[in-house]
Each structure stands twice: as C-alpha cells, then as structure tokens.
Design a protein around this motif. Structure first.
Motif, PDB file in Angstrom:
ATOM      1  N   SER A 268    -108.425 104.930 -46.100  1.00  0.00           N
ATOM      2  CA  SER A 268    -109.439 105.902 -46.927  1.00  0.00           C
ATOM      3  C   SER A 268    -108.724 106.983 -47.462  1.00  0.00           C
ATOM      4  O   SER A 268    -107.503 107.390 -46.827  1.00  0.00           O
ATOM      5  N   LEU A 269    -109.093 107.541 -48.385  1.00  0.00           N
ATOM      6  CA  LEU A 269    -108.551 108.735 -49.075  1.00  0.00           C
ATOM      7  C   LEU A 269    -109.638 109.826 -49.507  1.00  0.00           C
ATOM      8  O   LEU A 269    -110.521 109.438 -50.118  1.00  0.00           O
ATOM      9  N   ASP A 270    -109.365 110.975 -48.912  1.00  0.00           N
ATOM     10  CA  ASP A 270    -110.093 112.075 -49.299  1.00  0.00           C
ATOM     11  C   ASP A 270    -111.613 111.503 -48.572  1.00  0.00           C
ATOM     12  O   ASP A 270    -112.568 111.948 -49.455  1.00  0.00           O
ATOM     13  N   ASP A 271    -111.858 110.590 -47.545  1.00  0.00           N
ATOM     14  CA  ASP A 271    -112.954 110.413 -47.017  1.00  0.00           C
ATOM     15  C   ASP A 271    -113.609 109.362 -47.869  1.00  0.00           C
ATOM     16  O   ASP A 271    -114.880 108.971 -47.730  1.00  0.00           O
ATOM     17  N   GLN A 272    -113.099 108.871 -48.708  1.00  0.00           N
ATOM     18  CA  GLN A 272    -113.505 107.747 -49.867  1.00  0.00           C
ATOM     19  C   GLN A 272    -112.738 106.345 -49.476  1.00  0.00           C
ATOM     20  O   GLN A 272    -111.396 106.412 -49.153  1.00  0.00           O
ATOM     21  N   MET A 285    -104.030 119.693 -52.507  1.00  0.00           N
ATOM     22  CA  MET A 285    -103.957 118.717 -51.157  1.00  0.00           C
ATOM     23  C   MET A 285    -104.863 117.925 -50.475  1.00  0.00           C
ATOM     24  O   MET A 285    -106.182 118.198 -50.674  1.00  0.00           O
ATOM     25  N   TYR A 286    -104.550 116.777 -50.137  1.00  0.00           N
ATOM     26  CA  TYR A 286    -105.366 115.573 -49.744  1.00  0.00           C
ATOM     27  C   TYR A 286    -105.022 114.940 -48.588  1.00  0.00           C
ATOM     28  O   TYR A 286    -103.704 115.019 -48.565  1.00  0.00           O
ATOM     29  N   ALA A 287    -105.818 114.251 -47.774  1.00  0.00           N
ATOM     30  CA  ALA A 287    -105.395 113.578 -46.758  1.00  0.00           C
ATOM     31  C   ALA A 287    -105.936 111.919 -46.824  1.00  0.00           C
ATOM     32  O   ALA A 287    -106.941 111.743 -47.392  1.00  0.00           O
ATOM     33  N   ALA A 288    -105.012 111.153 -46.214  1.00  0.00           N
ATOM     34  CA  ALA A 288    -105.227 109.691 -46.213  1.00  0.00           C
ATOM     35  C   ALA A 288    -105.423 109.415 -44.909  1.00  0.00           C
ATOM     36  O   ALA A 288    -104.525 109.615 -44.160  1.00  0.00           O
ATOM     37  N   ASN A 289    -106.290 108.455 -44.342  1.00  0.00           N
ATOM     38  CA  ASN A 289    -106.025 107.861 -43.204  1.00  0.00           C
ATOM     39  C   ASN A 289    -106.037 106.302 -43.099  1.00  0.00           C
ATOM     40  O   ASN A 289    -106.819 105.615 -43.772  1.00  0.00           O
ATOM     41  N   LEU A 329     -94.209 114.586 -53.137  1.00  0.00           N
ATOM     42  CA  LEU A 329     -95.645 114.641 -52.921  1.00  0.00           C
ATOM     43  C   LEU A 329     -96.239 114.354 -51.577  1.00  0.00           C
ATOM     44  O   LEU A 329     -97.110 115.116 -51.181  1.00  0.00           O
ATOM     45  N   ILE A 330     -95.667 113.783 -50.802  1.00  0.00           N
ATOM     46  CA  ILE A 330     -95.642 113.387 -49.531  1.00  0.00           C
ATOM     47  C   ILE A 330     -95.370 114.631 -48.577  1.00  0.00           C
ATOM     48  O   ILE A 330     -94.094 115.024 -48.575  1.00  0.00           O
ATOM     49  N   LYS A 331     -96.323 115.382 -48.051  1.00  0.00           N
ATOM     50  CA  LYS A 331     -96.094 116.578 -47.457  1.00  0.00           C
ATOM     51  C   LYS A 331     -96.077 116.424 -45.778  1.00  0.00           C
ATOM     52  O   LYS A 331     -95.080 117.119 -45.210  1.00  0.00           O
ATOM     53  N   LYS A 332     -96.780 115.603 -45.249  1.00  0.00           N
ATOM     54  CA  LYS A 332     -96.610 115.233 -43.600  1.00  0.00           C
ATOM     55  C   LYS A 332     -97.351 114.092 -43.232  1.00  0.00           C
ATOM     56  O   LYS A 332     -98.429 113.603 -43.881  1.00  0.00           O
ATOM     57  N   THR A 338    -102.173 109.113 -40.134  1.00  0.00           N
ATOM     58  CA  THR A 338    -102.777 110.220 -41.289  1.00  0.00           C
ATOM     59  C   THR A 338    -101.628 110.763 -41.929  1.00  0.00           C
ATOM     60  O   THR A 338    -100.386 111.023 -41.390  1.00  0.00           O
ATOM     61  N   VAL A 339    -101.814 110.961 -43.365  1.00  0.00           N
ATOM     62  CA  VAL A 339    -100.771 111.527 -44.378  1.00  0.00           C
ATOM     63  C   VAL A 339    -101.530 112.802 -45.148  1.00  0.00           C
ATOM     64  O   VAL A 339    -102.621 112.439 -45.541  1.00  0.00           O
ATOM     65  N   ASN A 340    -101.011 113.773 -45.141  1.00  0.00           N
ATOM     66  CA  ASN A 340    -101.058 114.770 -45.913  1.00  0.00           C
ATOM     67  C   ASN A 340    -100.329 114.786 -47.429  1.00  0.00           C
ATOM     68  O   ASN A 340     -99.000 114.711 -47.054  1.00  0.00           O
TER      69      ASN A 340
END
Length: 396
Positions: A268-272, A285-289, A329-332, A338-340
């Motif tokens: 998922s990306l940004d809860d989508q 900034m966004y998060a992917a899981n 672009l990959i920050k964490k 999980t990636v930010n």
C-alpha cells in the motif's frame, strides 16, 4: 545460457531459442545438461520492414536457413525446428505463410528426423486456417499466450487443428491485458499474484491437455525490461530467483524447493492499494507498507526504488531501455516493511518498486504506480481500478 543449470534444477527438460545465434554453444551446453532444444529460425517481420513479396530476399533467407539446418540437424540436443516467432504480429501480408511453408518443406527434405512448428502471437481461428491451407508442412502449432492460456485448449480444437500443439511461451498477465490507471500505466501483478497465476495456468489448463498439448515453455528464464524491469523475468536483474520459480518447480517436480522465496502479500502507498489511482503532491513525504511472509523464517532485506514511468515501450518484446532510478527520495527504510519517501519534484507518472530478499538471495517483489501533481494543483480524487482476482491460490 546463464540459467540453463537452473532449468534442470527446477525440473525442466527443454529450452527454446528464437534464432540460431550461438546455436552451437546452446546445443552443446544443453546436451551436457541433458536438455533438448527447440531451435528457432528467425523469419523476418513485416513490422520491422520486411517485404514478403521480395522474392530475392525470401530466397536468400531460405538459403541461409538451409545451411543452418544442414549444420545442426544431427546434433543430439536438437528437438525440433521453430520457423518464425510471432511473424503475424501487426502484419497484413499473409504471404508470410507461403514463406514459412517453403522453409518447412525444406526442413522435411533436409532433416526428416525433426518436426517443424511455427509460433503465433495468441491463437486466431482465421490464422489457423491460413496456416493449414498455406503451410501444410507445419507439424506442430505453437502459441505464445498469457492471460488467454485458459481458452487455448478449446479454441484450438474449434479452429479445426487436429495435430499436436505447444504453448511456446507463457507467463503472467501481459501488460496489454491488465487494468490501467487514469494516466494509462498498466498495473503489474505482484510476484505472489504471478505465482498464483502460473500455478493455476499450468496445472489447470496446460498440463491436463494430454491429448493434444505436447509441452510448454515458461517465459522468461532471465530478466528484461518490458514495460517494467520485473514484468516477465523469472529472475531479477541481479540474478535472484522469484517465488514464481518455486511454483514452476512444484508444478514440474511435484515438490517445493527446500527453501522457498519470501511471499509478498500486499503493498500500500499512502493508505491506498495497488489498483487505485494514487495521486501525490510534489516533494511531500509519504509512507508505503509492504507485508511479506517467509516459510523458512529467513532474515529479510527490503530494498525500495522509485522510477519514472517508462516511455520507451515497444511491441512484441522488442528491446526497451530501462529508465534510470530516482535518487535521494528514499528517506527511511525500517527494514520491516515500511518506507518513508519524498515524492519527486517533477509532475508526472512514477512507480515505487519494492524488492524483498531472503538469506538465500531469493526474491519477492511488487510495484505500485502513482502520479505526482505540483503543490498548487487541485488533487484528483483517488479511484479504484478493477483488477483480476486470483482464480486459484497456491497450495501451502
């Protein structure tokens, strides 16, 4: 040549080529490993500018193939001759089948010990009729097919073909067969979704047709850029094998490999979810899981990359250039799924790729398309995109 040992290890018994390039090396290595070879004769394509009304060109092509057949006909690894690969793709001049017939007739005269086939892009009943009428020296019908592999068994019988056939190339859903985003990015199956479809296609549709189907060739024993870098390859560009290959081994040998690749459950990306039209704002900034399981409880390594959507797309598997990965672009990356990351600065379509390796260098992967809008632009509403559901889950 680099993956022939893996074919044997996974339970395969034959490989195919598109041409006689490196034929001696391929045949020798195949024989050493106990494999056979469906040797391709690359008939020129109309879509590449070839004119089948050019008798001089047809004669030169036939003479070249005659030399090649004479040269390799007695090699112990040779299984059959494959005359042309998808010469029917975007063609208009049906005289190509007369050219195929001349080659097939020559083979029967020069090498009566090996059968002939010709490979078409999918299966069309009118085309089957053309081949039966104009190329009677074709012994085996060969088909490259992806999402439609489930209908081939009935369709080839309905077309009037009564001889044997081969699924000459098969794999995941083709990039032309899947749902697309609003900006026309095709939605790729995850490695788990591909594994499910490979299992279902082989065990439900290909293998059970013992009456007419004499074999199949899984695509692709390697890696290539075609729409994306992961769409068709059974390996990554670093040589890691995917969970799809575990399914191939299970289907061919009846047993799972001792250490299976990790299996990717969802991304998922940004809860989508993958399958939605996902719009992001530039430089936000966004998060992917990602959720992954591993039967062997191996330590997993997560790698993330962002690429612009490829614009160098071609047809029929022609060579494509992979776009460069974005940097900075990959920050964490928490190493646990999980990636930010920061959205790219420039407006346009992109994909986030995730690769998950286990300690045996086996791989699960997925990508998710997204579109970047500038900060001052009103964001479109996210919408769901229909995707095909899995028809049959892989057995545990």
């Amino acid at each position: 040549l680099g993956y022939m040992e893996e074919v044997v290890e996974r339970g395969g018994n034959s490989i195919r080529t598109w041409s006689v390039d490196d034929a001696q090396e391929v045949l020798d290595k195949a024989h050493e490993l106990g494999l056979t070879v469906m040797m391709g004769l690359w008939v020129q394509h109309e879509r590449h500018g070839y004119d089948y009304d050019n008798e001089a060109a047809n004669k030169a092509q036939l003479e070249y193939f005659t030399k090649m057949v004479k040269k390799y006909k007695d090699h112990p690894a040779l299984l059959m001759w494959s005359i042309g690969n998808e010469v029917d793709l975007f063609y208009s001049n049906t005289k190509v089948w007369n050219v195929v017939q001349e080659i097939a007739k020559m083979i029967h005269e020069v090498d009566p010990n090996h059968p002939t086939n010709t490979v078409t892009a999918g299966l069309d009943e009118k085309e089957v009729a053309l081949i039966m009428e104009n190329a009677p020296d074709i012994d085996i019908y060969a088909i490259n097919t992806y999402g439609e592999v489930g209908i081939i068994r009935d369709k080839i019988r309905a077309s009037g073909w009564t001889g044997p056939y081969i699924i000459a190339e098969w794999g995941p859903n083709g990039h032309w067969e899947v749902a697309k985003t609003k900006w026309s990015a095709p939605i790729e199956q995850t490695s788990r979704e591909k594994a499910d479809s490979y299992f279902e296609r082989y065990n439900t549709h290909i293998y059970p047709d013992q009456e007419m189907c004499i074999g199949s060739y899984v695509f692709l024993w390697g890696q290539k850029q075609e729409t994306t870098a992961t769409w068709y390859g059974l390996f990554s560009n670093g040589g890691q094998s995917s969970e799809v290959l575990d399914v191939v081994e299970k289907s061919w040998k009846g047993e799972w490999p001792e250490n299976r690749a990790p299996s990717l459950d969802s991304l998922s990306l940004d809860d989508q979810q993958k399958g939605e039209d996902i719009y992001l704002i530039a430089e936000e900034m966004y998060a992917a899981n990602i959720f992954v399981s591993d039967d062997s409880d191996d330590k997993l390594k997560y790698d993330y990359k962002i690429y612009p959507e490829s614009t160098n797309t071609k047809a029929g598997g022609d060579l494509e250039k992979e776009p460069p990965a974005m940097t900075g672009l990959i920050k964490k990356n928490d190493g646990k799924g999980t990636v930010n990351f920061k959205a790219p600065k420039e407006e346009g379509p992109y994909r986030l790729f995730v690769y998950v390796n286990d300690s045996e260098d086996r791989l699960a992967y997925a990508n998710i398309p997204f579109f970047v809008n500038p900060r001052d632009k009103n964001m479109p509403q996210s919408t769901s995109v229909k995707t095909k559901t899995r028809e049959l889950a892989i057995p545990e």
